[in-house]
Design a protein around this motif. Structure first.
Motif, PDB file in Angstrom:
ATOM      1  N   THR A  22      67.300  60.709  43.607  1.00 38.93           N
ATOM      2  CA  THR A  22      68.592  60.499  43.652  1.00 38.93           C
ATOM      3  C   THR A  22      69.689  61.326  44.740  1.00 38.93           C
ATOM      4  OG1 THR A  22      69.074  62.095  41.905  1.00 38.93           O
ATOM      5  CG2 THR A  22      68.777  59.800  41.100  1.00 38.93           C
ATOM      6  N   ASP A  47      65.373  46.065  50.991  1.00 40.57           N
ATOM      7  CA  ASP A  47      65.857  46.000  49.752  1.00 40.57           C
ATOM      8  C   ASP A  47      65.931  44.569  49.335  1.00 40.57           C
ATOM      9  OD1 ASP A  47      66.157  48.007  47.606  1.00 40.57           O
ATOM     10  OD2 ASP A  47      68.192  47.360  47.384  1.00 40.57           O
ATOM     11  N   GLU A 141      67.349  50.966  37.856  1.00 46.68           N
ATOM     12  CA  GLU A 141      68.888  50.820  37.959  1.00 46.68           C
ATOM     13  C   GLU A 141      69.642  52.123  38.073  1.00 46.68           C
ATOM     14  OE1 GLU A 141      69.216  47.886  38.980  1.00 46.68           O
ATOM     15  OE2 GLU A 141      69.781  46.561  37.436  1.00 46.68           O
ATOM     16  N   TYR A 144      69.517  54.007  41.471  1.00 48.95           N
ATOM     17  CA  TYR A 144      70.524  53.475  42.458  1.00 48.95           C
ATOM     18  C   TYR A 144      71.788  54.080  42.278  1.00 48.95           C
ATOM     19  CZ  TYR A 144      67.921  51.060  46.340  1.00 48.95           C
ATOM     20  OH  TYR A 144      67.237  50.795  47.180  1.00 48.95           O
ATOM     21  N   SER A 147      72.307  57.636  42.812  1.00 49.90           N
ATOM     22  CA  SER A 147      72.436  57.887  44.213  1.00 49.90           C
ATOM     23  C   SER A 147      73.896  57.406  45.032  1.00 49.90           C
ATOM     24  CB  SER A 147      71.232  57.015  45.197  1.00 49.90           C
ATOM     25  OG  SER A 147      69.929  57.548  44.341  1.00 49.90           O
ATOM     26  N   TRP A 169      76.479  49.734  43.696  1.00 48.12           N
ATOM     27  CA  TRP A 169      75.781  50.349  42.563  1.00 48.12           C
ATOM     28  C   TRP A 169      76.430  51.670  41.934  1.00 48.12           C
ATOM     29  CZ3 TRP A 169      73.324  48.207  46.969  1.00 48.12           C
ATOM     30  CH2 TRP A 169      72.533  47.271  46.700  1.00 48.12           C
ATOM     31  N   GLU A 211      60.351  55.002  44.416  1.00 47.14           N
ATOM     32  CA  GLU A 211      61.843  55.289  44.693  1.00 47.14           C
ATOM     33  C   GLU A 211      61.763  56.037  45.866  1.00 47.14           C
ATOM     34  OE1 GLU A 211      64.720  53.686  44.109  1.00 47.14           O
ATOM     35  OE2 GLU A 211      63.966  52.353  42.711  1.00 47.14           O
ATOM     36  N   TRP A 215      62.869  55.504  50.079  1.00 46.83           N
ATOM     37  CA  TRP A 215      64.002  55.835  50.714  1.00 46.83           C
ATOM     38  C   TRP A 215      63.270  56.436  51.973  1.00 46.83           C
ATOM     39  CZ3 TRP A 215      68.262  54.349  49.235  1.00 46.83           C
ATOM     40  CH2 TRP A 215      68.730  54.570  47.876  1.00 46.83           C
TER      41      TRP A 215
END
Ligand code: HMH
Length: 222
Positions: A22, A47, A141, A144, A147, A169, A211, A215
């Motif tokens: 995050t 994405d 979920e 995002y 973040s 988001w 995740e 990134w």
């Protein structure tokens, strides 16, 4: 005094990895206003592919929630809201890609993305328990949400042209939706067998790793 939930325990235990997902350098670079726009465009195109693969995954969770019958808690409705939001999200990606001159039809999924999508596909299997798949959904979920919300805090220097993306988001109602998912997950985990709880925790860790890899890929560090 509210009881400590399973997700609370996990987030404390795996704080380091969670923060890695995050508070990734890619997110920090948006927040600090020094993001490389080509990295942003890479993320956008990749994405879009991810979200397309996310749709059947979420649909499979909807099916599992429905089949789990005793849906007195409204799980199906919450998840259906998620499916509906994805419909809007796909249109948004197309609009945003056009704006940035990103050609979605020619995007080739990179390795980290392929692996993440394959992971999602593995969770679609009916053999995977509703609880386990729902934990992955909640985590995907929420990462995002946290973040991008971080990029909207008062002291952030997020470039104006990226604010809408962060809003998508990072907004409060998406945050409430993530809380609903968390409640669903905790309710399920409360009544799950030790075996399922163990599998669900391992699934959370895999989501966190995917995740971070996603990134990294966007940031051009693979
Ligand atoms: C990689 N994780 C990734 N993409 C997304 N769109 C989300 C999570 C949230 O839906």
């Amino acid at each position: 005094q509210a009881k400590i939930t399973v997700t609370e325990t996990w987030l404390r235990k795996h704080r380091y990895l969670y923060d890695g997902a995050t508070r990734h350098p890619f997110i920090r670079s948006i927040r600090d206003g020094n993001i490389d726009i080509s990295a942003f465009k890479t993320w956008l195109g990749q994405d879009y592919i991810f979200v397309r693969a996310f749709v059947p995954f979420v649909a499979s969770i909807l099916t599992k929630a429905y089949k789990g019958s005793d849906d007195g808690n409204g799980d199906v409705e919450v998840i259906l809201g998620g499916v509906a939001a994805l419909h809007d999200e796909i249109s948004w990606f197309k609009k945003e890609a056009f704006k940035w001159g990103v050609q979605l039809s020619s995007i080739v999924p990179q390795k980290a993305n392929q692996e993440y999508c394959r992971f999602l596909e593995s969770l679609i299997s009916p053999e995977v328990e509703y609880t386990v798949a729902a934990v992955a959904f909640w985590a995907i979920e929420t990462i995002y949400q946290e973040s991008f919300a971080h990029c909207l805090e008062d002291d952030s220097k997020t470039p104006p042209e990226l604010k809408e993306t962060c809003q998508r988001w990072g907004n409060e109602s998406f945050g409430e939706y993530c809380n609903s998912l968390r409640n669903i997950v905790d309710r399920q985990l409360e009544k799950a067998s030790d075996d399922v709880v163990t599998k669900a925790e391992a699934t959370l860790l895999r989501v966190l790793e995917h995740e971070v890899d996603f990134w990294n890929m966007s940031h051009g560090r693979t």
